[in-house]
Design an enzyme around this catalytic site. Structure first.
Site, PDB file in Angstrom:
ATOM      1  N   MET A 136       4.713  -8.223   1.163  1.00 21.82           N
ATOM      2  CA  MET A 136       5.511  -7.854   2.331  1.00 21.82           C
ATOM      3  C   MET A 136       4.883  -6.638   3.018  1.00 21.82           C
ATOM      4  O   MET A 136       4.049  -5.967   2.443  1.00 21.82           O
ATOM      5  CB  MET A 136       6.926  -7.510   1.872  1.00 21.82           C
ATOM      6  CG  MET A 136       7.574  -8.627   1.096  1.00 21.82           C
ATOM      7  SD  MET A 136       8.969  -8.077   0.119  1.00 21.82           S
ATOM      8  CE  MET A 136       8.164  -7.308  -1.269  1.00 21.82           C
ATOM      9  N   GLY A 137       5.332  -6.368   4.222  1.00 17.54           N
ATOM     10  CA  GLY A 137       4.869  -5.161   4.869  1.00 17.54           C
ATOM     11  C   GLY A 137       4.643  -5.253   6.365  1.00 17.54           C
ATOM     12  O   GLY A 137       4.217  -4.276   6.971  1.00 17.54           O
ATOM     13  N   ARG A 138       4.892  -6.402   6.964  1.00 17.12           N
ATOM     14  CA  ARG A 138       4.707  -6.562   8.416  1.00 17.12           C
ATOM     15  C   ARG A 138       3.391  -5.984   8.903  1.00 17.12           C
ATOM     16  O   ARG A 138       2.338  -6.503   8.598  1.00 17.12           O
ATOM     17  CB  ARG A 138       5.874  -5.938   9.166  1.00 17.12           C
ATOM     18  CG  ARG A 138       6.992  -6.844   9.427  1.00 17.12           C
ATOM     19  CD  ARG A 138       7.997  -6.180  10.289  1.00 17.12           C
ATOM     20  NE  ARG A 138       8.226  -4.813   9.841  1.00 17.12           N
ATOM     21  CZ  ARG A 138       9.191  -4.059  10.279  1.00 17.12           C
ATOM     22  NH1 ARG A 138      10.014  -4.514  11.171  1.00 17.12           N
ATOM     23  NH2 ARG A 138       9.344  -2.833   9.847  1.00 17.12           N
ATOM     24  N   SER A 181      13.743   1.028   4.012  1.00 12.45           N
ATOM     25  CA  SER A 181      12.694   0.113   4.449  1.00 12.45           C
ATOM     26  C   SER A 181      11.709  -0.065   3.310  1.00 12.45           C
ATOM     27  O   SER A 181      11.337   0.901   2.648  1.00 12.45           O
ATOM     28  CB  SER A 181      11.970   0.692   5.660  1.00 12.45           C
ATOM     29  OG  SER A 181      10.794  -0.022   5.924  1.00 12.45           O
ATOM     30  N   ILE A 182      11.268  -1.292   3.082  1.00 12.84           N
ATOM     31  CA  ILE A 182      10.265  -1.491   2.045  1.00 12.84           C
ATOM     32  C   ILE A 182       8.865  -1.182   2.544  1.00 12.84           C
ATOM     33  O   ILE A 182       7.945  -1.014   1.752  1.00 12.84           O
ATOM     34  CB  ILE A 182      10.304  -2.930   1.487  1.00 12.84           C
ATOM     35  CG1 ILE A 182       9.962  -3.931   2.569  1.00 12.84           C
ATOM     36  CG2 ILE A 182      11.628  -3.225   0.833  1.00 12.84           C
ATOM     37  CD1 ILE A 182       9.611  -5.295   2.054  1.00 12.84           C
ATOM     38  N   ASP A 183       8.690  -1.104   3.857  1.00 13.67           N
ATOM     39  CA  ASP A 183       7.356  -0.950   4.434  1.00 13.67           C
ATOM     40  C   ASP A 183       6.766   0.443   4.260  1.00 13.67           C
ATOM     41  O   ASP A 183       5.571   0.612   4.378  1.00 13.67           O
ATOM     42  CB  ASP A 183       7.384  -1.287   5.924  1.00 13.67           C
ATOM     43  CG  ASP A 183       7.804  -2.714   6.186  1.00 13.67           C
ATOM     44  OD1 ASP A 183       7.619  -3.551   5.286  1.00 13.67           O
ATOM     45  OD2 ASP A 183       8.323  -2.988   7.270  1.00 13.67           O
TER      46      ASP A 183
END
Length: 107
Positions: A66-68, A22-24
């Site tokens: 990004m990151g929601r 996951s990039i988050d």
């Protein structure tokens, strides 16, 4: 129930490990998820390119990363590049943030 005792004994030496991709970087129990470092690297490349353009044209740029619902990438990017302002979902801005930002930019 689908594995017989004999099959289980034959495969008892196998160790299975799950890794979070996951990039988050928002998964509990991990220091850094797979993808976070490469996402941060790409963001910093873009920030470097935009900074050059912003300085040469004397402009202010707003970047969305990004990151929601997780502000890790935004926060770490802001620290790494010396951003003047950062918005993260964990700490929403106050109602008059636009006025405050404009005042800071004209000072």
């Amino acid at each position: 129930g689908g594995i017989t005792a004999e099959e289980a004994k034959r495969s008892s030496h196998l160790n299975i490990v799950g890794m979070v991709g996951s990039i988050d970087n928002d998964f509990c129990g991990t220091d850094m998820t797979i993808g976070t470092d490469s996402a941060l690297h790409r963001i910093m490349e873009i920030v470097d390119a935009i900074t050059t353009t912003a300085q040469s044209h004397q402009r202010t740029f707003v970047l969305e990363v990004m990151g929601r619902h997780c502000g890790y990438l935004a926060l770490i990017t802001a620290l790494a590049c010396g951003a003047d302002w950062v918005f993260i979902p964990e700490s929403p801005p106050e109602d008059d943030w636009e006025d405050h930002l404009c005042r800071r930019l004209t000072e």
